[in-house]
Scaffold this motif. Structure first.
Motif, short mmCIF file in Angstrom:
data_model
loop_
_atom_site.label_atom_id
_atom_site.label_comp_id
_atom_site.label_asym_id
_atom_site.label_seq_id
_atom_site.Cartn_x
_atom_site.Cartn_y
_atom_site.Cartn_z
N TYR A 112 0.84 -1.21 0.00
CA TYR A 112 0.00 0.00 0.00
C TYR A 112 0.87 1.25 0.00
N ALA A 113 2.09 1.11 -0.55
CA ALA A 113 3.03 2.23 -0.56
C ALA A 113 2.44 3.46 -1.24
N ALA A 114 1.67 3.26 -2.30
CA ALA A 114 1.15 4.40 -3.07
C ALA A 114 -0.28 4.77 -2.68
N MET A 115 -0.68 4.36 -1.48
CA MET A 115 -1.98 4.77 -0.96
C MET A 115 -1.76 5.99 -0.04
N PRO A 116 -2.78 6.85 0.08
CA PRO A 116 -2.58 8.14 0.78
C PRO A 116 -2.69 8.00 2.30
N VAL A 117 -1.98 7.00 2.84
CA VAL A 117 -2.07 6.75 4.28
C VAL A 117 -0.67 6.69 4.89
N VAL A 118 -0.51 7.38 6.01
CA VAL A 118 0.73 7.30 6.79
C VAL A 118 0.35 6.82 8.20
N LYS A 119 1.28 6.91 9.15
CA LYS A 119 1.05 6.27 10.45
C LYS A 119 -0.25 6.73 11.12
N SER A 120 -0.55 8.02 11.03
CA SER A 120 -1.77 8.50 11.69
C SER A 120 -3.01 7.81 11.12
N HIS A 121 -3.00 7.57 9.81
CA HIS A 121 -4.14 6.87 9.21
C HIS A 121 -4.20 5.42 9.69
N ILE A 122 -3.04 4.78 9.68
CA ILE A 122 -3.00 3.36 10.06
C ILE A 122 -3.50 3.21 11.50
N ASP A 123 -3.05 4.09 12.38
CA ASP A 123 -3.49 4.02 13.78
C ASP A 123 -5.00 4.20 13.89
N ALA A 124 -5.53 5.16 13.15
CA ALA A 124 -6.98 5.40 13.20
C ALA A 124 -7.75 4.23 12.61
N LEU A 125 -7.20 3.64 11.55
CA LEU A 125 -7.88 2.48 10.93
C LEU A 125 -7.81 1.27 11.85
N GLN A 126 -6.70 1.14 12.60
CA GLN A 126 -6.61 0.06 13.59
C GLN A 126 -7.72 0.21 14.64
N SER A 127 -7.89 1.44 15.11
CA SER A 127 -8.94 1.68 16.11
C SER A 127 -10.32 1.37 15.53
N LEU A 128 -10.52 1.74 14.28
CA LEU A 128 -11.81 1.45 13.64
C LEU A 128 -12.05 -0.06 13.55
N SER A 129 -11.00 -0.77 13.15
CA SER A 129 -11.10 -2.23 13.05
C SER A 129 -11.44 -2.83 14.41
N ASP A 130 -10.74 -2.36 15.44
CA ASP A 130 -10.98 -2.86 16.80
C ASP A 130 -12.40 -2.51 17.25
N ASP A 131 -12.79 -1.28 17.01
CA ASP A 131 -14.09 -0.81 17.46
C ASP A 131 -15.23 -1.59 16.78
N GLN A 132 -15.05 -1.90 15.50
CA GLN A 132 -16.10 -2.65 14.79
C GLN A 132 -15.94 -4.16 14.98
N GLU A 133 -14.93 -4.56 15.75
CA GLU A 133 -14.72 -5.98 16.11
C GLU A 133 -14.73 -6.91 14.90
N VAL A 134 -14.03 -6.51 13.85
CA VAL A 134 -14.12 -7.29 12.61
C VAL A 134 -13.50 -8.68 12.72
N ILE A 135 -12.43 -8.81 13.51
CA ILE A 135 -11.82 -10.15 13.61
C ILE A 135 -12.73 -11.08 14.42
N ALA A 136 -13.35 -10.54 15.45
CA ALA A 136 -14.31 -11.36 16.21
C ALA A 136 -15.47 -11.80 15.32
N LYS A 137 -15.89 -10.91 14.45
CA LYS A 137 -17.00 -11.27 13.55
C LYS A 137 -16.56 -12.32 12.53
N TYR A 138 -15.33 -12.19 12.06
CA TYR A 138 -14.79 -13.19 11.13
C TYR A 138 -14.74 -14.55 11.83
N THR A 139 -14.27 -14.57 13.06
CA THR A 139 -14.19 -15.83 13.80
C THR A 139 -15.58 -16.42 14.04
#
Lengths: 527, 527
Positions: free
Chosen positions: A47-74
């Motif tokens: 994802y080198a050429a995507m418009p995301v740097v560390k601040s985006h990744i951190d926020a997306l991590q929080s979103l993933s955690d908040d929406q519990e996507v891995i728990a839903k996958y399981t």
């Protein structure tokens, strides 16, 4: 585990506040190393050429955690009813094996589903072996050389894309191949074209319909049988040239007019069915079962990697999250899939179904309208072909279209030539890397016609070579990406009620459009 | 005649003020009759299900008049330099004949262009006749059975789409057909796949490149020649199995390694070149010259109809105007092309190039940035296939995608069957009319998953049967629509500078990416 809409997540509010990184300046050599995630089957997601740097990744991590996507996958893997509209389990991962962390058993309809799928896979293996080595022949005693799959939608697009994706690989490996063809459209010219010149004595037809009632498929079966009878070949018996792939409860399951039946069930959605007998029978016949088994193994690797909670280690999940950022924050309604591999010529058409049918929804999993955008339009053609076609708009059009590139270091068939100091494969990949950089950086020019704004975002899925394993991982990567996006949007990615109204009205037209003058007037134009 | 941007037109301000008509209520039986325009070649354009009523039509007429689109079309036909960026004439219409009202002569490069194109057409006719009747054979004395076109972009997509569009028609008519195949991608697996199993002694290759320098095409030519030599067939001489379609000034024009050369020139853009020798040689070889002549006649009919100033009598013009209303007032970034004809399976890919490469521009014809949206993304697949795929999003997604349907009353091959009281062709068309009505009206339902908002706009191009004439008109309809939209947006629809940067950077990668660490790092991923 809670289910809530995207806009009810405070983590999403944080994501929404982030402006895109300016890739014209952020794209440095180091990013190509640091923004890479193994995706299974030897694939890597960049994802080198995507418009995301560390601040985006951190926020997306929080979103993933908040929406519990891995728990839903399981939960999905363990047999929870995730197709809420139709009250069904969602089990296509199980076709590829048991993902660690999921239940050891998944019971439904009075049977353990893992065992059921494994048994059907074994049936497929045994049957394909007998056809390929000539123990099973056509009704006039000749060995089969061609298989024709009759199916539509998920019974066509995925299997067709996968067959084309492995044809040149088989050529390169010297694997004996049965030619496969496909009839899908109810347009009679589709069957006419495929049947033209076909040696019926050496052709095996695969009839694919879960319900056993798909109008297009049954009509095309009848067209095929009519064409066989017209040949007037002594001893030619259509029933000995046809197998069914269907559900155990369908009318086809007990048909006496087929040589064999292979089963899947309601927990395998059409667009997710390539890993079942829907793809397995045709691919095992065409390339041998070992090839199909390797495909499943690659998909299984991708499924296992998708369990990772850290978004910087989960390719499908981060791809999904960045996609949501592009769709819901940067307001991109379209995304292009651009494989630099001619073998993937029909893979974008499969993804079009997978993504648009899964996430083209306006209500959440409980049927309540959502107030944000869901699935985008997906389209694409192979590079370098696309470069000589629609890339003009991608480079200089008035909208930004996020791009998803796919590429491989080596060709499949290995038949290459050096011209002007490089092989064709090197030219292909030089074009691919050039495009990534050109889209990202742009270029100023004194002539405004030759000016490129840049800032056009892309990702890249790449591997050593397109093999059964990497193809399986590629398919599963996108399935899991689409699933994760469904979780983030809180929609049901596993039904398709939007296709029903047309079916009902088509039946009404065929019955004379009585009481519906608009329908009658519309139909009259085409009569 | 004046050229001004769309937003400088007061007529456009009036168009912008109009809310869309609510087709859930406006769509009545009468509209199917009144909203129909003959489009040439037996085709009819219907805009019954578009969100426009008389007030819109009047405003669009004023916009058309204000932007002087018919005068600009006539100027183009008469040889004015309409490709301003490259300072070139735009003459693809002249390949089909002289449109009334245009100049009797168009001079360029010291020759009369109408006569030049006619002479090349006659060369094509004579050559195809000799190949088809066996007067010209391969180097080992065998008649040709297969032709393989080597070309990319406009030298591939249009001709390929047209060949596929006429295959089943030829079958239905009992016309002797030479099989045609296509190699386009620089990916060596493309050539490997096409060449696998090919009878080289009976194959004629058509090398298509206007400049004679297209990297993909020359590389694939060399791959083909290498493959021929590998066969070690006594007497097999590649030069006797290859013809060139190129410009008179290209290096290929004087090559001794081809059997014959056919010419077109700089005034025929690649994506507009199907009516030249680029499409003419392969189609005349495959189906006979008479078929290609009928195709040109259908296109010419559409060109002539496009001269009409009254927008209710000019299908291509009204289609263009409604498209601008959808794009610039109703803010639709995407449009889908949905042919209910399997023969048109690759026609959307051709349109993708035609439209997106022509109008995917951000500067006006004078190089000044525009402040409004130009060309949309175009995608599509044949119905009923698409119904089982991405239609879910079209019906129930969060964006409205305007739809362009295409349909025919009769099939091509005429091989049909009655099941459940109807033929396949009747089922196909029942689905098409059902979809138009379903998209337009929607349907309420107690179950929110089964609710359809409706108000999803569509047009329909329909005819009796897909023949060479109707196919020609279909191609020309879209060419003219795209041209008219370019006039409305005041952009140059005839250059493609957006594809150059990638080419330059690809050359840099092949030369080692020196001095460009970003490019080097990107290329390393794929090495």
């Amino acid at each position: 585990m809670t289910y809530k809409n995207l806009d009810q997540s405070t983590a999403f509010a944080a994501v929404s506040a982030l402006a895109p990184a300016d890739i014209r300046t952020t794209l440095d050599p180091e990013r190509f190393a640091s923004c890479s995630i193994p995706a299974g089957g030897g694939l890597t997601y960049s994802y080198a050429a995507m418009p995301v740097v560390k601040s985006h990744i951190d926020a997306l991590q929080s979103l993933s955690d908040d929406q519990e996507v891995i728990a839903k996958y399981t939960a999905l893997l363990s047999g929870e009813i995730m197709n809420t509209g139709e009250k069904r389990l969602v089990l296509h991962h199980l076709l590829r094996g048991r993902v660690p962390g999921a239940s050891e058993t998944v019971m439904a309809d009075g049977e353990e589903k893992g065992a059921f799928y494994a048994a059907e896979l074994e049936k497929t293996r045994a049957f394909a072996a007998q056809v390929r080595d000539g123990r099973i022949t056509g009704s006039t005693g000749k060995t089969f050389r061609t298989v024709v799959q009759i199916g539509i939608g998920g019974s066509d697009l995925g299997p067709r894309a996968l067959y084309l994706a492995l044809k040149d690989w088989a050529l390169g490996e010297g694997i004996q191949r049965l030619e496969a063809r496909f009839i899908s459209n109810v347009d009679p010219d589709d069957a006419a074209d495929v049947l033209d010149g076909l040696d019926m004595e050496r052709t095996l037809f695969i009839l694919v319909s879960k319900s056993g009632t798909t109008q297009e498929t049954l009509t095309n079966r009848d067209l095929v049988i009519q064409a066989m009878h017209k040949k007037k070949i002594t001893g030619l018996n259509p029933a000995k040239h046809m197998v069914a792939v269907t559900s155990k409860t369908s009318p086809l399951a007990t048909s006496k007019n087929v040589l064999a039946s292979f089963f899947f069930d309601d927990y395998i959605g059409g667009r997710y069915s390539s890993s079942s007998a829907v793809g397995g029978v045709v691919l095992s016949l065409a390339f041998g079962h070992e090839t199909f088994a390797r495909f499943l193994e690659g998909a299984h690797q991708a499924d296992a990697k998708a369990l990772e909670k850290d978004v910087t280690k989960n390719a499908a999940l981060l791809d999904a999250l960045i996609g949501v950022y592009l769709r819901n924050v940067l307001n991109c309604p379209v995304t292009a899939v651009l494989p630099y591999s001619q073998a993937l010529s029909r893979f974008p058409a499969h993804l079009q179904q997978l993504d648009m049918e899964s996430n083209g929804k306006s209500v959440n999993r409980d049927g309540v309208p959502v107030s944000y955008k869901t699935g985008p339009v997906v389209f694409g053609e192979p590079g370098t072909n696309g470069q000589h076609s629609f890339y003009q708009l991608l480079h200089q059009g008035t909208d930004i279209i996020p791009l998803q590139f796919i590429g491989f270091s080596r060709s499949q068939a290995g038949q290459d030539i050096v011209t002007d100091g490089s092989t064709s494969q090197q030219k292909l990949n030089a074009n691919l890397s050039a495009q990534i950089v050109a889209f990202a950086r742009g270029k100023d020019d004194g002539n405004p016609n030759k000016r490129f704004a840049g800032g056009r975002w892309s990702s890249l899925l790449h591997g050593e070579r397109l093999t059964p394993e990497s193809l399986g991982a590629l398919l599963a990567h996108y399935e899991n990406k689409v699933m994760f996006q469904g979780f983030l949007w809180n929609i049901n990615s596993f039904d398709q009620e939007g296709v029903q109204l047309g079916k009902v009205l088509a039946g009404k037209v065929l019955a004379g459009s009585q009481g519906d003058p608009v329908l009658a007037a519309c139909a009259k134009m085409l009569s």
